[in-house]
Design a protein around this motif. Structure first.
Motif, PDB file in Angstrom:
ATOM      1  N   LEU A 138       0.833  -1.202   0.000  1.00 32.17           N
ATOM      2  CA  LEU A 138       0.000   0.000   0.000  1.00 32.17           C
ATOM      3  C   LEU A 138       0.869   1.255   0.000  1.00 32.17           C
ATOM      4  O   LEU A 138       0.552   2.250  -0.664  1.00 32.17           O
ATOM      5  N   HIS A 139       1.952   1.205   0.744  1.00 30.74           N
ATOM      6  CA  HIS A 139       2.860   2.348   0.849  1.00 30.74           C
ATOM      7  C   HIS A 139       3.446   2.717  -0.518  1.00 30.74           C
ATOM      8  O   HIS A 139       3.599   3.902  -0.836  1.00 30.74           O
ATOM      9  N   GLU A 142       1.368   5.128  -2.548  1.00 29.55           N
ATOM     10  CA  GLU A 142       1.127   6.471  -2.038  1.00 29.55           C
ATOM     11  C   GLU A 142       2.020   7.489  -2.750  1.00 29.55           C
ATOM     12  O   GLU A 142       3.078   7.134  -3.277  1.00 29.55           O
ATOM     13  N   HIS A 149      10.042   7.403   1.328  1.00 29.11           N
ATOM     14  CA  HIS A 149      10.071   6.656   0.080  1.00 29.11           C
ATOM     15  C   HIS A 149      11.493   6.571  -0.469  1.00 29.11           C
ATOM     16  O   HIS A 149      11.791   7.027  -1.563  1.00 29.11           O
ATOM     17  N   ARG A 152      11.077   3.423  -4.389  1.00 29.69           N
ATOM     18  CA  ARG A 152       9.810   3.786  -5.015  1.00 29.69           C
ATOM     19  C   ARG A 152       9.425   2.769  -6.083  1.00 29.69           C
ATOM     20  O   ARG A 152      10.284   2.212  -6.766  1.00 29.69           O
ATOM     21  N   CYS A 157       4.046   4.622  -7.849  1.00 28.18           N
ATOM     22  CA  CYS A 157       4.055   5.656  -6.827  1.00 28.18           C
ATOM     23  C   CYS A 157       2.990   6.717  -7.127  1.00 28.18           C
ATOM     24  O   CYS A 157       2.972   7.310  -8.210  1.00 28.18           O
ATOM     25  N   GLY A 158       2.095   6.941  -6.153  1.00 29.15           N
ATOM     26  CA  GLY A 158       1.060   7.952  -6.292  1.00 29.15           C
ATOM     27  C   GLY A 158      -0.170   7.524  -7.051  1.00 29.15           C
ATOM     28  O   GLY A 158      -1.128   8.294  -7.164  1.00 29.15           O
ATOM     29  N   ARG A 160      -2.277   4.908  -6.331  1.00 25.22           N
ATOM     30  CA  ARG A 160      -3.331   4.428  -5.428  1.00 25.22           C
ATOM     31  C   ARG A 160      -4.271   3.436  -6.118  1.00 25.22           C
ATOM     32  O   ARG A 160      -5.502   3.607  -6.126  1.00 25.22           O
ATOM     33  N   SER A 208     -10.936   4.066   6.451  1.00 24.96           N
ATOM     34  CA  SER A 208      -9.639   4.539   5.978  1.00 24.96           C
ATOM     35  C   SER A 208      -9.862   5.490   4.813  1.00 24.96           C
ATOM     36  O   SER A 208     -10.987   5.655   4.330  1.00 24.96           O
ATOM     37  N   ASP A 209      -8.770   6.095   4.352  1.00 26.52           N
ATOM     38  CA  ASP A 209      -8.924   6.976   3.195  1.00 26.52           C
ATOM     39  C   ASP A 209      -9.110   6.189   1.901  1.00 26.52           C
ATOM     40  O   ASP A 209      -9.368   6.757   0.845  1.00 26.52           O
ATOM     41  N   ARG A 210      -8.996   4.867   1.978  1.00 26.68           N
ATOM     42  CA  ARG A 210      -9.261   4.023   0.817  1.00 26.68           C
ATOM     43  C   ARG A 210     -10.706   3.500   0.812  1.00 26.68           C
ATOM     44  O   ARG A 210     -11.248   3.196  -0.238  1.00 26.68           O
TER      45      ARG A 210
END
Length: 333
Positions: A138-139, A142, A149, A152, A157-158, A160, A208-210
């Motif tokens: 998951l990280h 992000e 990071h 990466r 990356c980014g 989601r 969560s934000d997900r």
């Protein structure tokens, strides 16, 4: 209306080849797209003569390339077989190629027998690290910052990519709830803990934000035909295939055997009835009452359907009939 989706193992039928299985999968995916199914997922299995979806991420890309709207993903990627970084890069690549259409379902099982699992994983303790590996994965999706990071996923990356936890036990339910992720339960072959797992997930869910509310998807087998007697014969392919697995002799997916149930020992017949209890075989009319009761009882947010039939024409027709069940359920027929 509950969204319907498709789970495809890219079955290799008796007398056919993996190339035939891929052609059938592409054909079925295009049909699912046209019929309005929400998702088309592939499952990771290894060293199994009847399943051609071992290289799951590659097949996902091929399916996304021949469809237009439907979301395509994994049901699932068996994370202990892989580095979280590699999975993030693979699904970051898929999301970059097909923006907004890729799902990543994650499982903890090997997707294989123990000998094959050792050949895949090398490390027998990998399944124990599943929760930590999910968090690491998951990280990687992000947005990057220099402090956290150092490594990466590029691409990834980014992005989601939507992540699901898959499972058939209370362990997976608790993990999905703790991480605030949607949860898909493998009720099509392991319904034993379904009710308890769903209740536990919903009770313990941490927003969560997900995912801000619990989101459950259940999986069922659908074997539909115009004539319920025909469907009863078609489903015997699934019974034979499952019996071969249980007996330790996995095979390609066999043709129907109309007299199978009458020849089975009572113990094996009872095992099939229990293990495959989330299988709906019949016509639309004969399946509808039990199917409606199933939805009302378990209240899934989504439903995923596997179509384990030997013949591609019968598989396509079963999918068409299954798509029609949605309006019948809504109409209360």
């Amino acid at each position: 209306m509950i969204p319907f989706s498709v789970l495809d193992l890219s079955l290799i039928t008796q007398g056919a080849t993996p190339a035939d299985a891929y052609r059938n999968t592409m054909d079925l995916a295009r049909l699912a797209d046209a019929l309005g199914f929400r998702r088309y997922w592939l499952a990771e299995h290894h060293s199994m003569p009847g399943i051609a979806s071992a290289a799951t991420a590659i097949l996902i890309g091929q399916i996304a390339g021949v469809t237009q709207r439907i979301r395509v993903g994994s049901g699932g990627i068996m994370l202990p077989n892989h580095s979280p970084l590699i999975v993030a890069e693979q699904f970051g690549t898929l999301e970059t190629l097909f923006p907004g259409r890729i799902d990543l379902g994650l499982g903890r099982a090997p997707g294989a027998d123990q000998r094959t699992a050792m050949a895949l994983r090398r490390d027998p303790h990998a399944p124990d690290r599943f929760p930590e590996d999910v968090v690491e994965l998951l990280h990687y999706f992000e947005p990057a910052d220099s402090a956290s990071h150092a490594v990466r996923a590029i691409p990834g990356c980014g992005l989601r990519v939507p992540v699901w936890i898959l499972g058939s036990s209370l362990f997976s339910a608790v993990l999905a709830a703790k991480l605030g992720l949607p949860y898909a339960f493998a009720s099509h072959f392991a319904p034993g803990q379904m009710e308890e797992a769903i209740a536990l997930y919903r009770h313990r869910f941490e927003p969560s934000d997900r995912c801000d509310t619990p989101h459950v998807m259940l999986t069922v087998n659908m074997v539909l035909a115009d004539d319920p007697t025909e469907a009863g014969e078609l489903v015997t392919s699934l019974y034979q295939y499952f019996l071969a697995l249980r007996r330790g002799r996995p095979s390609t997916f066999p043709p129907p055997d109309a007299g199978l149930e009458s020849r089975l020992p009572q113990q094996e017949l009872a095992m099939l009835q229990h293990t495959l209890s989330c299988t709906f075989a019949g016509s639309q009319e004969t399946v509808l009452p039990r199917f409606t009761e199933f939805l009302q009882r378990h209240r899934p947010d989504e439903l995923m359907m596997a179509f384990p039939l030997y013949d591609q024409t019968a598989r396509r027709h079963s999918m068409e009939l299954a798509a029609g069940l949605s309006s019948l359920v809504d109409a209360g027929v």
